[in-house]
Design a protein around this motif. Structure first.
Motif, PDB file in Angstrom:
ATOM      1  N   VAL A   1       0.847  -1.197   0.000  1.00  0.00           N
ATOM      2  CA  VAL A   1       0.000   0.000   0.000  1.00  0.00           C
ATOM      3  C   VAL A   1       0.881   1.244   0.000  1.00  0.00           C
ATOM      4  CG1 VAL A   1      -1.722   1.309   1.305  1.00  0.00           C
ATOM      5  CG2 VAL A   1      -1.927  -1.181   1.112  1.00  0.00           C
ATOM      6  N   ARG A   2       1.924   1.254   0.809  1.00  0.00           N
ATOM      7  CA  ARG A   2       2.824   2.413   0.893  1.00  0.00           C
ATOM      8  C   ARG A   2       3.480   2.700  -0.460  1.00  0.00           C
ATOM      9  NH1 ARG A   2       4.021   3.923   6.146  1.00  0.00           N
ATOM     10  NH2 ARG A   2       6.073   4.732   5.595  1.00  0.00           N
ATOM     11  N   ALA A   3       3.732   1.654  -1.236  1.00  0.00           N
ATOM     12  CA  ALA A   3       4.403   1.805  -2.527  1.00  0.00           C
ATOM     13  C   ALA A   3       3.462   2.177  -3.664  1.00  0.00           C
ATOM     14  CB  ALA A   3       5.145   0.520  -2.880  1.00  0.00           C
ATOM     15  N   SER A   4       2.150   2.168  -3.415  1.00  0.00           N
ATOM     16  CA  SER A   4       1.173   2.393  -4.483  1.00  0.00           C
ATOM     17  C   SER A   4       0.310   3.623  -4.212  1.00  0.00           C
ATOM     18  CB  SER A   4       0.265   1.169  -4.621  1.00  0.00           C
ATOM     19  OG  SER A   4      -0.840   1.453  -5.439  1.00  0.00           O
ATOM     20  N   ARG A   5       0.435   4.621  -5.065  1.00  0.00           N
ATOM     21  CA  ARG A   5      -0.418   5.805  -4.937  1.00  0.00           C
ATOM     22  C   ARG A   5      -1.894   5.403  -5.054  1.00  0.00           C
ATOM     23  NH1 ARG A   5       0.500  11.480  -5.812  1.00  0.00           N
ATOM     24  NH2 ARG A   5      -1.490  12.503  -6.167  1.00  0.00           N
TER      25      ARG A   5
ATOM     26  N   TYR B   1      -1.015  16.199   1.640  1.00  0.00           N
ATOM     27  CA  TYR B   1      -1.566  15.040   0.928  1.00  0.00           C
ATOM     28  C   TYR B   1      -0.683  14.656  -0.262  1.00  0.00           C
ATOM     29  CZ  TYR B   1      -4.997  12.540  -2.032  1.00  0.00           C
ATOM     30  OH  TYR B   1      -5.643  11.627  -2.823  1.00  0.00           O
ATOM     31  N   GLU B   2      -0.417  15.611  -1.142  1.00  0.00           N
ATOM     32  CA  GLU B   2       0.375  15.325  -2.347  1.00  0.00           C
ATOM     33  C   GLU B   2       1.808  14.934  -2.005  1.00  0.00           C
ATOM     34  OE1 GLU B   2      -0.386  14.836  -5.488  1.00  0.00           O
ATOM     35  OE2 GLU B   2      -2.496  15.228  -5.104  1.00  0.00           O
ATOM     36  N   GLU B   3       2.405  15.626  -1.055  1.00  0.00           N
ATOM     37  CA  GLU B   3       3.776  15.299  -0.659  1.00  0.00           C
ATOM     38  C   GLU B   3       3.862  13.886  -0.080  1.00  0.00           C
ATOM     39  OE1 GLU B   3       5.414  19.751   0.510  1.00  0.00           O
ATOM     40  OE2 GLU B   3       4.317  18.580   2.010  1.00  0.00           O
ATOM     41  N   MET B   4       2.880  13.517   0.720  1.00  0.00           N
ATOM     42  CA  MET B   4       2.893  12.188   1.317  1.00  0.00           C
ATOM     43  C   MET B   4       2.732  11.110   0.258  1.00  0.00           C
ATOM     44  SD  MET B   4       3.322  10.245   3.878  1.00  0.00           S
ATOM     45  CE  MET B   4       3.450  11.471   5.153  1.00  0.00           C
ATOM     46  N   LEU B   5       1.779  11.277  -0.647  1.00  0.00           N
ATOM     47  CA  LEU B   5       1.582  10.265  -1.689  1.00  0.00           C
ATOM     48  C   LEU B   5       2.819  10.134  -2.574  1.00  0.00           C
ATOM     49  CD1 LEU B   5      -2.134  10.835  -2.716  1.00  0.00           C
ATOM     50  CD2 LEU B   5      -1.170   8.952  -1.362  1.00  0.00           C
ATOM     51  N   ALA B   6       3.491  11.240  -2.844  1.00  0.00           N
ATOM     52  CA  ALA B   6       4.705  11.190  -3.662  1.00  0.00           C
ATOM     53  C   ALA B   6       5.871  10.557  -2.894  1.00  0.00           C
ATOM     54  CB  ALA B   6       5.086  12.595  -4.123  1.00  0.00           C
TER      55      ALA B   6
ATOM     56  N   LEU C   1      -6.985   6.212   1.386  1.00  0.00           N
ATOM     57  CA  LEU C   1      -6.867   6.180   2.847  1.00  0.00           C
ATOM     58  C   LEU C   1      -6.581   7.556   3.442  1.00  0.00           C
ATOM     59  CD1 LEU C   1      -4.728   2.946   3.197  1.00  0.00           C
ATOM     60  CD2 LEU C   1      -7.208   3.193   3.492  1.00  0.00           C
ATOM     61  N   LEU C   2      -6.178   8.508   2.586  1.00  0.00           N
ATOM     62  CA  LEU C   2      -5.842   9.849   3.055  1.00  0.00           C
ATOM     63  C   LEU C   2      -6.914  10.844   2.629  1.00  0.00           C
ATOM     64  CD1 LEU C   2      -2.027  10.012   2.190  1.00  0.00           C
ATOM     65  CD2 LEU C   2      -3.117   9.298   4.332  1.00  0.00           C
ATOM     66  N   ASP C   3      -7.295  11.694   3.572  1.00  0.00           N
ATOM     67  CA  ASP C   3      -8.238  12.771   3.286  1.00  0.00           C
ATOM     68  C   ASP C   3      -7.559  13.771   2.349  1.00  0.00           C
ATOM     69  OD1 ASP C   3     -10.887  14.032   4.717  1.00  0.00           O
ATOM     70  OD2 ASP C   3      -9.471  15.600   4.084  1.00  0.00           O
ATOM     71  N   PRO C   4      -8.276  14.366   1.406  1.00  0.00           N
ATOM     72  CA  PRO C   4      -7.655  15.358   0.520  1.00  0.00           C
ATOM     73  C   PRO C   4      -7.025  16.537   1.270  1.00  0.00           C
ATOM     74  CG  PRO C   4      -9.768  14.697  -0.361  1.00  0.00           C
ATOM     75  CD  PRO C   4      -9.658  14.079   1.017  1.00  0.00           C
ATOM     76  N   GLU C   5      -7.468  16.803   2.509  1.00  0.00           N
ATOM     77  CA  GLU C   5      -6.900  17.881   3.321  1.00  0.00           C
ATOM     78  C   GLU C   5      -5.862  17.355   4.319  1.00  0.00           C
ATOM     79  OE1 GLU C   5     -10.076  20.167   5.046  1.00  0.00           O
ATOM     80  OE2 GLU C   5     -11.073  20.386   3.114  1.00  0.00           O
ATOM     81  N   PHE C   6      -5.367  16.153   4.091  1.00  0.00           N
ATOM     82  CA  PHE C   6      -4.418  15.495   4.977  1.00  0.00           C
ATOM     83  C   PHE C   6      -3.184  16.347   5.260  1.00  0.00           C
ATOM     84  CE2 PHE C   6      -0.482  13.029   5.316  1.00  0.00           C
ATOM     85  CZ  PHE C   6      -0.755  12.236   6.412  1.00  0.00           C
ATOM     86  N   VAL C   7      -2.744  16.296   6.524  1.00  0.00           N
ATOM     87  CA  VAL C   7      -1.497  16.922   6.961  1.00  0.00           C
ATOM     88  C   VAL C   7      -0.837  15.969   7.950  1.00  0.00           C
ATOM     89  CG1 VAL C   7      -0.457  18.837   8.264  1.00  0.00           C
ATOM     90  CG2 VAL C   7      -2.334  19.281   6.687  1.00  0.00           C
ATOM     91  N   GLU C   8       0.476  15.843   7.867  1.00  0.00           N
ATOM     92  CA  GLU C   8       1.223  15.059   8.840  1.00  0.00           C
ATOM     93  C   GLU C   8       2.402  15.862   9.350  1.00  0.00           C
ATOM     94  OE1 GLU C   8       4.256  11.263   9.086  1.00  0.00           O
ATOM     95  OE2 GLU C   8       2.447  11.030   7.881  1.00  0.00           O
ATOM     96  N   VAL C   9       2.670  15.723  10.640  1.00  0.00           N
ATOM     97  CA  VAL C   9       3.920  16.176  11.223  1.00  0.00           C
ATOM     98  C   VAL C   9       4.637  14.894  11.595  1.00  0.00           C
ATOM     99  CG1 VAL C   9       5.042  17.472  13.072  1.00  0.00           C
ATOM    100  CG2 VAL C   9       2.908  18.322  12.064  1.00  0.00           C
TER     101      VAL C   9
ATOM    102  N   TYR D   1      -5.323  13.769   9.811  1.00  0.00           N
ATOM    103  CA  TYR D   1      -4.121  14.326  10.441  1.00  0.00           C
ATOM    104  C   TYR D   1      -3.322  13.193  11.074  1.00  0.00           C
ATOM    105  CZ  TYR D   1      -1.039  16.900  13.546  1.00  0.00           C
ATOM    106  OH  TYR D   1       0.078  17.387  14.167  1.00  0.00           O
ATOM    107  N   HIS D   2      -2.006  13.298  11.019  1.00  0.00           N
ATOM    108  CA  HIS D   2      -1.155  12.291  11.632  1.00  0.00           C
ATOM    109  C   HIS D   2       0.082  12.949  12.214  1.00  0.00           C
ATOM    110  CE1 HIS D   2       0.588   8.350  12.312  1.00  0.00           C
ATOM    111  NE2 HIS D   2       1.724   8.848  11.876  1.00  0.00           N
TER     112      HIS D   2
END
Length: 115
Positions: free
Chosen positions: A5-9, A32-37, A15-23, A102-103
């Motif tokens: 799953v981690r390797a596949s966009r 969101y885009e940075e995480m998927l990339a 699984l990620l909200d379009p407004e996703f943010v992680e610290v 959020y994560h």
């Protein structure tokens, strides 16, 4: 946590909200885009390689359609405490459609700061 799953966009995006943010545990902020990339290149993202081993899950319903999940992961001797907020996709059928909104990851005491 599954390397496939981690390797596949295609598999990770729902699984990620379009407004996703992680610290992250490193202190870096991800969108969101940075995480998927970035997911395919992160530790735990290759088949047959080391993977995040999750444990001690606790979930709390904060409001209808909003869940707070806490757990720890261990990867290559590095323990990280994790906290995430999941919210229901309003377009999803009842009983499904939770996405991570959020994560945050925080290295646990005694964790190796330089994996």
């Amino acid at each position: 946590m599954d390397p496939a799953v981690r390797a596949s966009r295609t598999l990770a995006a729902p699984l990620l909200d379009p407004e996703f943010v992680e610290v992250g545990a490193s202190g870096r902020r991800w969108t969101y885009e940075e995480m998927l990339a970035g997911l395919p290149e992160m530790a735990g993202g290759t088949e047959g390689g080391p993977r995040h081993e999750p444990e001690a899950f606790t979930g709390v319903l904060l409001a209808p359609g909003v869940v707070h999940l806490t757990y720890e992961t261990l990867l290559d001797g590095r323990r990280v405490r994790r906290s995430s907020l999941w919210r229901r996709d309003p377009g999803a059928p009842a009983g499904s459609g939770l996405r991570m909104y959020y994560h945050q990851g925080t290295p646990a005491p005694g964790a190796d700061p330089h994996p």
